[in-house]
Each structure stands twice: as structure tokens, then as C-alpha cells.
Design a protein around this motif. Structure first.
Motif, mmCIF file in Angstrom:
data_model
loop_
_atom_site.group_PDB
_atom_site.id
_atom_site.type_symbol
_atom_site.label_atom_id
_atom_site.label_comp_id
_atom_site.label_asym_id
_atom_site.label_seq_id
_atom_site.Cartn_x
_atom_site.Cartn_y
_atom_site.Cartn_z
ATOM 1 N N UNK A 299 16.102 -9.750 10.099
ATOM 2 C CA UNK A 299 16.102 -11.082 10.040
ATOM 3 C C UNK A 299 14.620 -11.690 9.173
ATOM 4 N N UNK A 300 13.676 -10.739 9.062
ATOM 5 C CA UNK A 300 12.345 -11.165 8.617
ATOM 6 C C UNK A 300 13.050 -11.413 6.762
ATOM 7 N N UNK A 301 13.737 -10.762 6.507
ATOM 8 C CA UNK A 301 14.042 -10.927 4.871
ATOM 9 C C UNK A 301 14.040 -12.039 4.518
ATOM 10 N N UNK A 302 15.154 -12.868 5.116
ATOM 11 C CA UNK A 302 15.145 -14.448 4.522
ATOM 12 C C UNK A 302 13.834 -15.374 4.391
ATOM 13 N N UNK A 303 13.110 -15.393 5.354
ATOM 14 C CA UNK A 303 11.805 -16.146 5.238
ATOM 15 C C UNK A 303 10.595 -15.372 4.542
ATOM 16 N N UNK A 304 10.789 -14.119 4.444
ATOM 17 C CA UNK A 304 10.020 -13.345 3.585
ATOM 18 C C UNK A 304 10.277 -13.582 2.136
ATOM 19 N N UNK A 305 11.492 -13.472 1.654
ATOM 20 C CA UNK A 305 11.841 -13.644 0.387
ATOM 21 C C UNK A 305 11.763 -15.112 -0.350
ATOM 22 N N UNK B 198 7.933 -14.386 8.491
ATOM 23 C CA UNK B 198 7.514 -14.109 7.134
ATOM 24 C C UNK B 198 6.469 -13.021 7.192
ATOM 25 N N UNK B 199 7.244 -11.440 6.772
ATOM 26 C CA UNK B 199 6.033 -10.610 7.165
ATOM 27 C C UNK B 199 5.143 -10.130 5.666
ATOM 28 N N UNK B 200 5.363 -10.969 4.895
ATOM 29 C CA UNK B 200 4.409 -10.657 3.564
ATOM 30 C C UNK B 200 2.977 -10.057 4.017
ATOM 31 N N UNK B 201 2.540 -10.874 4.898
ATOM 32 C CA UNK B 201 0.938 -10.214 5.158
ATOM 33 C C UNK B 201 0.976 -8.836 5.873
ATOM 34 N N UNK B 202 1.889 -8.236 6.560
ATOM 35 C CA UNK B 202 2.112 -7.013 6.834
ATOM 36 C C UNK B 202 2.495 -5.983 5.928
ATOM 37 N N UNK B 203 3.589 -6.395 5.075
ATOM 38 C CA UNK B 203 3.878 -5.497 4.328
ATOM 39 C C UNK B 203 2.764 -5.056 2.965
ATOM 40 N N UNK B 204 2.186 -6.192 2.709
ATOM 41 C CA UNK B 204 0.900 -6.123 1.800
ATOM 42 C C UNK B 204 -0.372 -5.424 2.239
ATOM 43 N N UNK C 184 0.656 -1.290 -0.001
ATOM 44 C CA UNK C 184 0.067 -0.072 0.053
ATOM 45 C C UNK C 184 0.832 1.291 0.066
ATOM 46 N N UNK C 185 0.575 2.294 -0.704
ATOM 47 C CA UNK C 185 1.251 3.433 -0.804
ATOM 48 C C UNK C 185 1.164 4.415 0.150
ATOM 49 N N UNK C 186 2.120 5.127 0.669
ATOM 50 C CA UNK C 186 2.093 6.217 1.689
ATOM 51 C C UNK C 186 1.537 5.425 3.047
ATOM 52 N N UNK C 187 1.818 4.326 3.402
ATOM 53 C CA UNK C 187 1.260 3.807 4.564
ATOM 54 C C UNK C 187 2.614 3.929 5.618
ATOM 55 N N UNK C 188 2.387 4.175 6.903
ATOM 56 C CA UNK C 188 3.343 4.012 7.837
ATOM 57 C C UNK C 188 2.942 3.019 8.859
ATOM 58 N N UNK C 189 3.899 2.097 9.281
ATOM 59 C CA UNK C 189 3.795 0.837 10.334
ATOM 60 C C UNK C 189 4.790 0.938 11.290
ATOM 61 N N UNK C 190 4.093 0.963 12.648
ATOM 62 C CA UNK C 190 4.954 1.089 13.903
ATOM 63 C C UNK C 190 5.238 -0.404 14.392
ATOM 64 N N UNK D 129 -0.591 -6.207 12.251
ATOM 65 C CA UNK D 129 0.006 -6.797 13.260
ATOM 66 C C UNK D 129 1.395 -7.255 12.999
ATOM 67 N N UNK D 130 2.303 -7.074 13.692
ATOM 68 C CA UNK D 130 3.735 -7.796 13.688
ATOM 69 C C UNK D 130 3.708 -9.170 14.143
ATOM 70 N N UNK D 131 4.456 -10.045 13.390
ATOM 71 C CA UNK D 131 4.297 -11.315 13.810
ATOM 72 C C UNK D 131 5.466 -11.594 14.819
ATOM 73 N N UNK D 132 6.099 -10.796 15.344
ATOM 74 C CA UNK D 132 7.287 -10.616 16.768
ATOM 75 C C UNK D 132 6.278 -10.134 17.778
ATOM 76 N N UNK D 133 6.451 -11.143 18.680
ATOM 77 C CA UNK D 133 5.827 -10.720 20.159
ATOM 78 C C UNK D 133 6.861 -9.910 21.204
ATOM 79 N N UNK D 134 8.305 -10.325 20.757
ATOM 80 C CA UNK D 134 9.292 -9.832 21.341
ATOM 81 C C UNK D 134 10.431 -9.365 20.553
ATOM 82 N N UNK D 135 11.402 -8.358 20.725
ATOM 83 C CA UNK D 135 12.584 -8.470 20.241
ATOM 84 C C UNK D 135 13.370 -8.310 21.244
ATOM 85 N N UNK D 136 14.757 -8.842 21.035
ATOM 86 C CA UNK D 136 15.832 -8.905 21.882
ATOM 87 C C UNK D 136 17.083 -8.174 21.572
ATOM 88 N N UNK D 137 17.411 -7.533 22.530
ATOM 89 C CA UNK D 137 18.624 -6.392 22.413
ATOM 90 C C UNK D 137 19.865 -6.990 22.664
#
Length: 486
Positions: A331-337, A355-361, A319-325, A366-374
Motif C-alpha cells: 500500500x506504500x507504493x502509491x504515495x511513495x511513487x 511514503x517510505x522514501x526516507x526508509x528505502x533511501x 543502500x546496497x546490501x542492506x536488510x530492513x525489518x 524506522x517504519x512510518x507504520x505504527x500498526x499493521x492490520x490482518x
């Protein structure tokens, strides 16, 4: 000789069938994929992310025609581990390394599965232009051994100083396996962005009839900086701004080429930085970028280190002009590609990307990530969910981190931040939310068991060689014992 009507009919049918076959192939051909990676570009170093004095009309156009991600993360806030993480879809601490080591600056084992290997299996032409730094390009771990058909660039960084003459390090410039420049000096640094862009256009043009994967991994704006004469002194953001505006030009040339070749509608472009800006007073100064409104920078686990500018564009699909938080990671690029290419990853391969294809399309927000580790190198320093970030106590400049300890600051007590209202991590609200602190502490322990930590070998970490796992962990344990004895 006269041609019979029957033969003419068959010829016409043949032409029609060939045409229909071409249409079918065009319909099912997976998209071209371009990853446009910059080096040490800060969160605030793009116009659409808030830069007040650096003009980036092409990045901004990408955002207007695609999706801008405000909570995009890399696997580690430092170059090599971040790039290794992108290529393998895993946190660096999970990645196998030669000799079962776990270096602070990750060197992936050659048996690690990488993006170009997956896409090559799906029929993609593959190329890397720019900085590799996800293996040893001079010996084992060369890009050509990891699925790339073509390589033109540097094996790693070209120094860690503000000016090139101050650096003892000189990276070579390599074409495939041939060294074309033994040691890059300033005159070559000034041309790298132009050269990579020209090579990118050639690669796209050459492979316009088949799906391709282009990993355009610019050396800029990692110090020492370089910029061509056509951009020198032109930006209101100073020399650093000149460098960023030339990178924006590079993106513009890519977009123009795709349009000219009628590839625009079937090409996914991901623009992202490998980590935050290198801000070190007295060392880099005015040659560094900006992370505002985020706290921290490269080599730190504050938001300014692993949270990076990210834009994805795919006309008609994103979608054009959309912002997602929503939380997304490189790391999502490998499974998405892999999903886009119709390739299944090995069933026994455990990675951290989703795989974040559902999110980017736009199918979901909603993010498929419940947590992110620093992770800062091998040290697990914090965790976040959609709203909250828990930061663990740590000493400043721990000796076991060697040279990389220079950027680690002290955290005396557990800290909790509400990233929805305080993205700059300015107000510690741990005392007001003890239940959230306890929940996130449990999640830290879960990650420590699965992935590992500075002094812990994770059950899900990969080891491909015989012998002891993480032999260097003894150094950390010795340091930890000394700290406990104080």
C-alpha cells in the motif's frame, strides 16, 4: 553561401544551450519505476530469503545491490484484494466497489485513484504486462480505463486447480482491448513468463527517453503452473522450482536491458509477491510454494499469508546490501511513487499507505507504520506493532465466507506472539503480557471504527454510489446471530 561568424556563434550557443537543457532535464527527470509482482510466491521461495533448493541469482543480486525487506506485507492474503490494495494504497475494506458492495474478492470502483493514473499525470508512459485482477478487464475497470497506456495479459487467474485440465476456468489473453487467445491452455501457460518478459523489454526500449511505469505482474507461480522448455526439469526444487527460476531469469533480462540502455541508475525496481503460497493438502500439493519459517499460507492471516518476499533496488539511491525489518506494505507504493514523481495526492483522499522514501533511501530505519492490520477478506483477525502480534478468536470455516472459508482455521482464545523472537507464531504469550493484549485490543477497536469489519461499516470506508452501503453485510449478521444463539 557562406555562413557569417555571428550566425556560427549563435549556432554554437544554441547547441550548448540544448545540451545544457538536456542535462537539466536528465537531472530533474523522475525515476523510471518497475513493479515486478509474482503470484502466490512464498516467503521462502527466493534464495536470499532462505530457499534451500531454488536458485535465484538475479533476485539475490537485487538484494546485494539494494534493500531486502523481511517484514513486507500486502493488504490482503489473497490475489484480487491484494492487487487492488497495491493499486489504491488502501486496505481492501476501505476501497469503494460498484453498487457500494464489499465483496470478499474486492472489485474496485472505477472512481478509485490508482498508481498509473497518478504517474500518467506526471508524464509517465504506463504499461501492465500480466495478470490484472484489480477490476473487471472485460467490462468496466479495464486497465486502460485506470491510467495504463498498454495492457497485455489476463484479466484474472486461470483456474484454481493443480492441473489446467481439471479447471473449469479459462482466462483469455488480451492485448489492450482485443482478445488474442480466447481461452488459455497449457501451451500458452508455458509461454506466459517468456512473452511478458519480451513485451517488457520492448516497452522499456520504446520509452527509454521518458519516465515510465512498468507493472510486470506475472501469472506465475499461481496454479495451474506453466514453464518453458528452457527451464523445465532444471531446478532442484521440482516443477515449482522450475517456474520460480524462470521468473528469476525474467528479472535478469530486465536488469540486463536497463544496463544496456543506460537506465540502471535512474530506475527503481520493486520485487514483491502478491501474497503467500497456496498450500492446500490434497489439492495443490507439490505445485505450491513455501513460507518457512513463517506459519500459514495464502488465504490465512498467519504470517505466511500476508508477509511476502520483497526487494527494492535503485543504484545510488537505495543502500546496497542492506536488510530492513521495518514494517512496509504494498500500500506504500502509491504515495511513495507519487512523491518520486512530484505529484500530490488529492487532499481529501485518505489511504493507508505511507511514503517510505526516507526508509528505502536509508535516511531512517524506522517504519512510518505504527500498526499493521490482518484482514482476511472483510474479517479483521489480528494486529501487530513493531514487535507484538495479537490474534483474535475465530471459528473454523465460517459459512458466511462461502468458498473462501476453506482455509480458515479455528482460534479458540486470544493469542499474542512476540514476532522478534517467535516469527513462526508457535508460543502464545498472552497470559504473560496482559497489558500488551489490552493495548492491542484497543487498537483493533480503533481500526474497526475507521476501516470496518465483517459486521461493521467503517467511517473511513469509501462509497461512491447512491443507495445502501454494503448491502451484503446482512448475510454476516444473520450468521453471527445464529452463532450467538448456539
Amino acid at each position: 553561401m557562406k555562413t557569417s561568424r555571428k550566425r556560427i556563434s549563435w549556432m554554437i550557443c544554441g547547441v550548448i544551450l540544448i545540451g545544457l537543457h538536456s542535462l537539466v532535464l536528465a537531472a530533474v527527470q523522475p525515476p523510471n519505476i518497475i513493479v515486478f509482482l509474482t503470484d502466490d510466491q512464498g516467503y521462502n521461495d527466493v534464495g536470499c530469503f532462505g530457499s534451500p533448493n531454488i536458485k535465484t541469482p538475479n533476485f539475490d543480486r537485487m538484494a546485494a545491490e539494494g534493500m531486502l525487506f523481511t517484514s513486507a506485507y500486502v493488504g490482503s492474503p489473497v490475489c484480487g484484494p491484494s492487487r487492488s490494495s497495491l493499486m489504491t494504497g488502501s486496505y481492501p475494506i476501505r476501497i469503494a466497489e460498484p453498487g457500494n458492495k464489499k465483496a470478499l474478492h474486492t472489485i474496485p470502483h472505477t472512481k478509485e485513484l490508482m498508481i498509473p493514473e497518478v504517474l500518467k499525470q506526471a508524464g509517465y508512459a504506463t504499461a501492465i504486462l500480466g495478470k490484472w485482477h484489480a477490476g473487471d478487464a472485460k467490462t468496466k475497470g479495464h486497465p486502460l480505463d485506470q491510467g495504463f497506456d498498454y495492457f497485455f495479459g489476463t484479466p484474472k487467474f486461470n483456474g484454481v486447480t493443480k492441473l489446467i485440465e481439471e479447471s473449469k476456468v479459462r482466462a483469455p489473453l488480451i492485448r489492450n482491448r482485443e482478445v488474442v487467445v480466447k481461452a488459455i491452455e497449457q501451451k500458452e501457460m508455458d509461454q506466459l513468463t517468456t512473452w511478458y518478459t519480451e513485451e517488457a523489454i520492448q516497452f522499456i526500449t520504446k520509452n527509454k527517453e521518458q519516465p515510465f511505469f512498468l507493472y510486470l505482474a506475472h501469472n506465475m507461480p499461481h496454479v495451474p503452473l506453466g514453464v518453458s522448455d528452457k527451464f523445465r526439469g532444471k531446478s532442484e526444487g521440482g516443477f515449482y522450482g522450475d517456474v520460480i527460476e524462470e521468473l528469476d531469469w525474467s528479472m535478469g533480462e530486465i536488469l540486463k536491458t536497463l544496463k544496456q540502455l543506460n537506465l540502471d541508475g535512474n530506475t527503481l525496481i520493486v520485487f514483491v509477491s502478491d501474497n503467500g503460497p497456496w498450500i492446500e493438502t490434497g489439492v495443490i500439493d507439490d505445485h505450491a510454494g513455501h513460507a518457512e519459517p513463517l506459519r500459514g499460507a495464502k488465504m490465512k492471516s498467519w504470517e505466511g499469508g500476508p508477509r511476502v518476499p520483497c526487494i527494492m533496488r535503485w543504484p545510488g539511491k537505495i543502500p546496497a546490501g542492506k536488510t530492513s525489518d521495518a514494517i512496509v506494505t504494498t500500500m506504500d507504493l502509491l504515495p511513495t511513487f507519487a512523491a518520486l514523481a512530484g505529484e500530490k495526492l488529492p487532499a481529501d483522499l485518505i489511504i493507508d499507505g505511507k511514503d517510505i522514501l526516507p526508509l528505502i533511501t536509508g535516511e531512517t530505519d524506522q517504519s512510518p507504520h505504527e500498526y499493521y492490520y490482518y484482514y482476511c477478506y472483510t474479517d479483521l483477525q489480528a494486529v501487530r506493532d513493531a514487535r507484538w502480534k495479537l490474534v483474535l478468536p475465530r471459528p473454523a470455516k465460517p459459512e458466511w465466507m462461502n468458498w473462501w472459508a476453506r482455509m480458515i482455521d479455528e482460534v479458540k482464545t486470544i493469542e499474542l506472539y512476540d514476532l522478534e523472537s517467535d516469527v513462526g507464531e508457535t508460543v502464545n504469550v498472552a497470559a504473560q503480557h496482559p497489558e500488551i493484549v489490552e493495548r492491542l485490543k484497543k487498537q483493533i477497536e480503533s481500526a474497526r471504527i475507521e476501516l470496518g469489519d465483517a459486521g461493521t461499516i467503517g467511517s473511513g470506508a469509501r462509497f461512491f454510489d447512491n443507495g445502501k452501503k454494503r448491502p451484503g453485510i446482512a448475510k454476516y449478521k444473520k450468521w453471527k446471530a445464529k452463532q450467538s444463539a448456539k
